[in-house]
Scaffold this motif. Structure first.
Motif, PDB file in Angstrom:
ATOM      1  N   ASP A  79       0.854  -1.184   0.000  1.00  0.00           N
ATOM      2  CA  ASP A  79       0.000   0.000   0.000  1.00  0.00           C
ATOM      3  C   ASP A  79       0.892   1.237   0.000  1.00  0.00           C
ATOM      4  N   GLU A  80       0.267   2.361  -0.237  1.00  0.00           N
ATOM      5  CA  GLU A  80       0.929   3.652  -0.123  1.00  0.00           C
ATOM      6  C   GLU A  80      -0.111   4.580   0.465  1.00  0.00           C
ATOM      7  N   ARG A  81       0.215   5.255   1.577  1.00  0.00           N
ATOM      8  CA  ARG A  81      -0.787   6.104   2.213  1.00  0.00           C
ATOM      9  C   ARG A  81      -0.160   7.283   2.927  1.00  0.00           C
ATOM     10  N   ASP A  82      -1.000   8.253   3.231  1.00  0.00           N
ATOM     11  CA  ASP A  82      -0.560   9.410   4.006  1.00  0.00           C
ATOM     12  C   ASP A  82      -0.596   9.041   5.483  1.00  0.00           C
ATOM     13  N   ARG A  92       3.526  10.942   2.626  1.00  0.00           N
ATOM     14  CA  ARG A  92       3.170   9.792   1.793  1.00  0.00           C
ATOM     15  C   ARG A  92       4.211   8.712   2.048  1.00  0.00           C
ATOM     16  N   SER A 112       5.039   1.002   7.759  1.00  0.00           N
ATOM     17  CA  SER A 112       5.376   2.076   6.836  1.00  0.00           C
ATOM     18  C   SER A 112       6.890   2.261   6.881  1.00  0.00           C
TER      19      SER A 112
END
Length: 160
Positions: A79-82, A92, A112
């Motif tokens: 995933d990639e998220r803030d 990010r 992360s």
């Protein structure tokens, strides 16, 4: 005569614990258990995204104190998220999934990747990593579970 039911209750862990990240060849690493953080964060530098088998991967280095070279890792990006950093500013970040060993417990977590060089701990275990594990965090205690125990063959089969 009736037998009393025994209730062991939740396992108590400290606000700091030694963990292992066997997918990355890390047998022991001090981690801060941070129930204020939703997502776990791992100190990772030199992050490079690439494609492999039609999937997005990341290549990064986990710096190891007292070692000239860090551990080079390649992992699929899940995933990639803030995610808000310690200053509350959203960043990010790439998310990877990895095995975690905490005491005698083994499971997979999402982490992360972040540059944590100015932080005391290279790994933060957020609340989603320990949620639903029957654990209670004692903020007055540290290192209650001892060193991470490698999984037995039966536990490895159970994880699959």
């Amino acid at each position: 005569m009736k037998k009393k039911k025994s209730f062991a209750g939740p396992e108590v862990i400290g606000w700091r614990e030694m963990v292992g990240l066997p997918d990355y060849g890390i047998k022991t690493l001090a981690a801060k258990i941070d129930t204020g953080a939703r997502t776990s964060a791992l100190h990772a530098v030199d992050q490079r995204i690439f494609e492999k088998d039609h999937q997005i991967w990341v290549r990064f280095i986990i710096p190891i104190p007292n070692r000239r070279r860090g551990i080079r890792v390649e992992a699929p990006v899940s995933d990639e998220r803030d995610i808000k950093n310690t200053g509350g500013v959203p960043e990010r970040r790439l998310i990877v999934r990895t095995a975690l060993v905490l005491g005698r417990h083994h499971w997979h977590i999402d982490v992360s990747l972040a540059n944590r060089e100015k932080m005391e701990f290279d790994l933060i275990l957020g609340r989603t990593a320990v949620r639903d594990r029957g654990m209670l965090v004692n903020p007055r205690r540290s290192f209650l579970l001892g060193d991470p125990a490698p999984p037995t063959s039966a536990e490895r089969e159970e994880e699959r």
